[in-house]
Design a protein around this motif. Structure first.
Motif, mmCIF file in Angstrom:
data_model
loop_
_atom_site.group_PDB
_atom_site.id
_atom_site.type_symbol
_atom_site.label_atom_id
_atom_site.label_comp_id
_atom_site.label_asym_id
_atom_site.label_seq_id
_atom_site.Cartn_x
_atom_site.Cartn_y
_atom_site.Cartn_z
ATOM 1 N N LEU A 104 0.685 -1.474 0.008
ATOM 2 C CA LEU A 104 0.096 0.066 0.100
ATOM 3 C C LEU A 104 1.025 1.369 -0.110
ATOM 4 C CD1 LEU A 104 -2.846 -1.173 2.283
ATOM 5 C CD2 LEU A 104 -3.017 -1.044 0.046
ATOM 6 N N LEU A 105 2.013 1.140 0.680
ATOM 7 C CA LEU A 105 2.923 2.301 0.508
ATOM 8 C C LEU A 105 3.443 2.496 -0.588
ATOM 9 C CD1 LEU A 105 4.642 1.830 4.143
ATOM 10 C CD2 LEU A 105 2.914 3.607 3.548
ATOM 11 N N PHE A 106 3.752 1.340 -1.217
ATOM 12 C CA PHE A 106 4.326 1.399 -2.634
ATOM 13 C C PHE A 106 3.473 2.250 -3.540
ATOM 14 C CE2 PHE A 106 5.563 -0.112 -6.752
ATOM 15 C CZ PHE A 106 6.945 -0.358 -6.734
ATOM 16 N N LEU A 107 1.946 1.831 -3.577
ATOM 17 C CA LEU A 107 1.061 2.276 -4.322
ATOM 18 C C LEU A 107 0.978 3.979 -4.052
ATOM 19 C CD1 LEU A 107 -1.587 2.425 -5.991
ATOM 20 C CD2 LEU A 107 -2.699 1.586 -3.762
ATOM 21 N N ILE A 108 0.836 4.240 -2.711
ATOM 22 C CA ILE A 108 0.763 5.802 -2.638
ATOM 23 C C ILE A 108 1.928 6.468 -3.293
ATOM 24 C CG2 ILE A 108 0.671 7.389 -0.761
ATOM 25 C CD1 ILE A 108 -0.834 5.405 0.831
ATOM 26 N N THR A 109 3.144 5.985 -2.889
ATOM 27 C CA THR A 109 4.506 6.578 -3.467
ATOM 28 C C THR A 109 4.568 6.536 -4.746
ATOM 29 O OG1 THR A 109 5.489 5.805 -1.229
ATOM 30 C CG2 THR A 109 6.997 6.738 -3.110
ATOM 31 N N GLY A 110 4.095 5.535 -5.534
ATOM 32 C CA GLY A 110 4.105 5.309 -6.980
ATOM 33 C C GLY A 110 3.235 6.383 -7.423
ATOM 34 N N MET A 111 2.153 6.656 -7.088
ATOM 35 C CA MET A 111 1.153 7.860 -7.416
ATOM 36 C C MET A 111 1.826 9.027 -7.415
ATOM 37 S SD MET A 111 -1.659 6.346 -8.686
ATOM 38 C CE MET A 111 -2.297 7.851 -8.616
ATOM 39 N N ILE A 112 2.540 9.474 -6.100
ATOM 40 C CA ILE A 112 3.134 10.583 -5.946
ATOM 41 C C ILE A 112 4.254 10.853 -7.112
ATOM 42 C CG2 ILE A 112 4.620 12.016 -4.614
ATOM 43 C CD1 ILE A 112 3.104 10.578 -2.268
ATOM 44 N N GLY A 113 5.021 9.827 -7.324
ATOM 45 C CA GLY A 113 6.226 9.971 -8.495
ATOM 46 C C GLY A 113 5.333 10.048 -9.726
ATOM 47 N N GLY A 114 4.343 9.389 -10.160
ATOM 48 C CA GLY A 114 3.824 9.852 -11.472
ATOM 49 C C GLY A 114 3.011 10.877 -11.567
ATOM 50 N N MET A 115 2.365 11.486 -10.432
ATOM 51 C CA MET A 115 1.814 12.786 -10.522
ATOM 52 C C MET A 115 2.886 13.977 -10.615
ATOM 53 S SD MET A 115 -0.911 14.662 -7.784
ATOM 54 C CE MET A 115 0.036 14.717 -6.372
#
Length: 246
Positions: free
Chosen positions: A141-152
């Motif tokens: 879940l932390l990977f998901l959140i951080t990946g979304m931040i990187g993409g944004m």
């Protein structure tokens, strides 16, 4: 593989009997979770950024730039986050389990435990299995959140997309089932990594050379089973023609 099935059966039996060594479990949870957090989050940032770079240009050319956030969210939630987090832990934690227990095996420390009437499954295997089962979904879940931040960050800074539009698209695409599927996958992958690593460690022989062989084989076997099981889990969870846009 037969040893892994045997160890897995023993783990289930001992868990039913609630034979849990709490101190060892907490130590292994710290090793699997906080100690692996930095490398998982660093990977997530660049995975999200690279995926966005590859997708956003094509979507903009088709006039669908407002869908980039949703596509990234689906890719991360359904596949990239659970699989890549499991791959990271297979290399870092699965190898450590096999090497540590394998070293104890060839130096006869496990035989000494048996003489002292201490079950290696209770003391060594179950804490590692519980740690992976609990911490891998959290890391995912932390990977998901951080990946979304990187993409944004890439979408807004390099391609001038709206941050609110990016997040809104992700919110529209994602459903509770997608989050649940990521948790189920990561838990199953955690079980595979821990059981395979421990089983190869327990069956190590041949001294230092055997420890190296067990460690390498544990990682390769874990990765192979992660990819194979991911196919079947994805097929069971997402078969059909329903669309996230619905």
């Amino acid at each position: 593989m037969l040893a892994a099935f045997f160890v897995g059966g023993q783990v289930i039996n001992h868990l039913i009997q609630r034979k849990i060594h709490r101190r060892n479990t907490l130590e292994q949870m710290a090793l699997v979770g906080p100690d692996s957090l930095f490398i998982a989050l660093l990977t997530a940032v660049f995975v999200g950024a690279v995926f966005t770079i590859q997708v956003v240009r094509e979507f903009i050319n088709f006039g669908a730039g407002n869908l980039v956030g949703g596509v990234l969210a689906l890719a991360l939630t359904r596949e990239l986050s659970p699989v890549l987090t499991a791959v990271i832990l297979a290399g870092r934690i699965g190898s450590a389990f096999a090497a540590e227990i394998g070293t104890m095996r060839v130096t006869e420390q496990i035989d000494a435990m048996l003489v002292l009437k201490t079950d290696p499954i209770d003391y060594l295997v179950i804490p590692r299995v519980i740690a992976c089962l609990l911490m891998l979904p959290i890391l995912t879940l932390l990977f998901l959140i951080t990946g979304m931040i990187g993409g944004m960050m890439v979408a807004t800074s390099l391609y001038q997309l709206s941050g609110s539009q990016f997040i809104g698209s992700a919110r529209n695409f994602l459903h509770v089932w997608d989050i649940f599927s990521a948790i189920v996958k990561s838990s199953f992958f955690g079980l595979l990594i821990s059981v395979i690593g421990c089983s190869w460690g327990l069956t190590t022989d041949g001294g230092a050379k055997g420890v190296g062989q067990s460690t390498t084989t544990a990682v390769v076997t874990s990765l192979l089973l992660i990819f194979i099981s991911n196919f079947f889990l994805s097929w069971l969870m997402f078969q059909g023609t329903d669309s996230a846009l619905n």
